[in-house]
Design a protein around this motif. Structure first.
Motif, PDB file in Angstrom:
ATOM      1  N   ILE A 375       0.792  -1.169   0.019  1.00 31.19           N
ATOM      2  CA  ILE A 375       0.141  -0.097   0.084  1.00 31.19           C
ATOM      3  C   ILE A 375       0.931   1.304  -0.226  1.00 31.19           C
ATOM      4  N   THR A 381      -3.515  -1.501  -4.979  1.00 30.17           N
ATOM      5  CA  THR A 381      -4.691  -0.404  -5.102  1.00 30.17           C
ATOM      6  C   THR A 381      -6.103  -1.207  -5.222  1.00 30.17           C
ATOM      7  N   GLU A 446      -7.144   1.661   4.756  1.00 32.55           N
ATOM      8  CA  GLU A 446      -6.662   2.664   3.524  1.00 32.55           C
ATOM      9  C   GLU A 446      -7.838   3.108   2.915  1.00 32.55           C
ATOM     10  N   ARG A 447      -8.912   2.271   2.847  1.00 33.74           N
ATOM     11  CA  ARG A 447     -10.155   2.666   2.395  1.00 33.74           C
ATOM     12  C   ARG A 447     -10.749   3.662   2.972  1.00 33.74           C
ATOM     13  N   LYS A 449      -9.363   5.883   4.798  1.00 38.28           N
ATOM     14  CA  LYS A 449      -8.562   7.193   4.913  1.00 38.28           C
ATOM     15  C   LYS A 449      -7.640   7.138   6.023  1.00 38.28           C
ATOM     16  N   ASP A 451      -4.259   5.523   8.225  1.00 37.96           N
ATOM     17  CA  ASP A 451      -2.991   5.078   8.047  1.00 37.96           C
ATOM     18  C   ASP A 451      -3.090   3.519   8.290  1.00 37.96           C
ATOM     19  N   PRO A 452      -2.959   2.492   7.105  1.00 34.55           N
ATOM     20  CA  PRO A 452      -2.990   1.045   7.622  1.00 34.55           C
ATOM     21  C   PRO A 452      -2.134   0.439   8.535  1.00 34.55           C
TER      22      PRO A 452
END
Length: 483
Positions: A375, A381, A446-447, A449, A451-452
């Motif tokens: 990512i 993505t 991540e989706r 928004k 931080d993963p």
């Protein structure tokens, strides 16, 4: 012919130089100070500390003076707060802007707060804009304003402009010192301009060509300029296809652009497309190192993870995630409690449970690390999420089957074949679950928004532990092993 003679003469001059003059900068430091890994030796640091304790400032100065600015910064960071200030007083003449720029963020902030505003302003004036911003951005608002008031108008405007941009964006990190010329200039005119203008940036790798609105229309590397006849127009030799960086672009995206397009420097433009600064590869190296460390620390919940971080801040950042871990661990405990009667009847279940959870947790951590990195590198993505998920699922199945065979045979030999079959099946289920969770949890963050890397480990660990206990104990009960 003249050029060849000049080159030969210069080579002869270099060859005739004394060894100490022609040596590389790092050759000035003997083996008594730096080890083979280029870090300060403990004996050397101890000698500086002893001289400092004895109050022998002259000896301290003599010991530190040969060091490179980066090594002086390392030396300062090895001392505690009070000794650090005393050391800085003993080597005041050596505390250059280069040393300040190399200091750890926490150490630099502490030392800047101890200096008067005019002293900090003098240091800031010697730095490039991006380094000057880094010097004062973490200080209190009152301290910032006091320092800015001591700067000359040009430096103050440049720093205030950079501080107006959000943290970790190109606008905050860029250098305002750029070389930009109109496209109608010739190569000879540019060379004369570079030689005669004393106010140009000290370090730059290319010249930006701009139109009448100050929009970048091309770029010329210095090597092209030096190898092109003077009468050639810049518009004929410049590279029109260039990578432009918006001021609002996140630093992580900037680093990816430099990596993807093999950039040495790149123009930074504002919302209207005007050239306002540049990013250079030395800045990006720091960004890459910072982002890599940040992701690793966030996945562990260790906060900034800096050994110079104040204890109160380190405590608050770490304890938050430990409390979160406590909450998720309760879920796994409830599953164990639900099967408490079965565990009492077959002690072997209690012996083997940690193995299932541990292997699942490690498998999940492996997959999660791959997903978070992908990512961060823009390799994972929306366009290829399903393909990556299917790939990791196949890897998880192969890993699960391999571990299942090993643990199943060992358990069957030590306990019973049925218990070996149960733990083998539970292992496959948990490792496959770990593979799915290791990809999906970072992707979901991540989706959203987020931080993963921030909390992925907490949730992946909860999923693998809970599923591992549930699968193993549930299958054992279903197989009648605890009757």
């Amino acid at each position: 012919m003249g050029n060849e003679t000049y080159q030969d003469d210069e080579e002869l001059m270099i060859a005739d130089k004394p060894a100490e003059e022609s040596a590389r900068p790092d050759d000035r430091i003997d083996d008594e100070r730096l080890d083979e890994e280029n870090t300060l030796k403990a004996d050397y640091v101890r000698s500086v500390r002893d001289a400092l304790d004895e109050g022998d400032k002259s000896r301290v100065y003599d010991l530190v003076e040969p060091l490179h600015p980066a090594d002086i910064a390392d030396l300062l960071e090895l001392f505690d707060r009070d000794d650090r200030h005393t050391l800085a007083e003993a080597i005041t003449d050596l505390m250059s802007s280069d040393v300040i720029a190399e200091l750890n963020d926490y150490v630099r902030e502490d030392m800047m707060e101890a200096l008067p505003a005019e002293a900090v302003a003098q240091i800031a004036e010697q730095l490039d804009t991006d380094d000057a911003v880094q010097l004062i951005e973490d200080l209190d608002e009152d301290d910032q304003q006091a320092i800015l008031a001591e700067l000359d108008d040009e430096d103050r405007v440049a720093i205030e402009s950079a501080l107006a941009y959000p943290e970790e964006t190109a606008g905050r990190l860029m250098s305002h010192e750029v070389v930009a010329v109109p496209e109608h200039m010739t190569v000879g005119g540019l060379i004369d301009f570079l030689r005669e203008n004393v106010d140009l940036a000290n370090d730059f790798y290319e010249v930006f060509i701009v139109d009448h609105k100050h929009h970048p229309v091309g770029t010329c590397q210095l090597s092209w300029i030096l190898r092109t006849p003077r009468n050639i127009a810049l518009s004929d030799v410049m590279k029109r296809d260039q990578t432009l960086i918006p001021v609002s672009l996140d630093q992580e995206e900037v680093a990816l652009m430099f990596q993807k397009y093999a950039l040495i420097s790149a123009a930074v433009v504002d919302e209207s497309g005007r050239l306002v600064g540049q990013m250079t590869v030395d800045d990006v190296v720091h960004i890459i190192s910072e982002e890599a460390s940040e992701d690793a620390l966030l996945m562990s919940g260790a906060g900034d993870g800096d050994i110079n971080e104040p204890i109160r801040e380190a405590y608050s950042s770490r304890v938050t995630w430990l409390i979160a871990n406590l909450g998720t661990a309760l879920i796994a405990s409830l599953i164990i409690a639900y099967f408490g009667a079965a565990i009492e009847k077959l002690v072997a279940l209690a012996i083997l449970m940690p193995i299932v959870a541990s292997i699942g947790g490690n498998a999940g951590t492996q997959t999660m690390a791959v997903a978070v990195r992908a990512i961060a590198m823009n390799q994972l993505t929306e366009a290829n999420t399903m393909r990556i998920l299917w790939r990791e699922l196949r890897v998880a199945i192969l890993n699960g089957l391999t571990i299942a065979v090993l643990i199943g045979l060992a358990t069957g030999a030590i306990f019973t074949p049925m218990l070996g079959a149960v733990i083998a099946l539970a292992m496959v289920i948990n490792v496959v679950t770990a593979g799915l969770a290791g990809v999906m949890v970072p992707v979901i963050f991540e989706r959203l928004k987020q931080d993963p890397a921030v909390a992925s480990s907490v949730f992946v660990t909860m999923i693998t532990d809970s599923m591992g206990f549930f699968a193993f104990l549930g299958l054992a009960v279903a197989a009648g092993l605890a009757n």
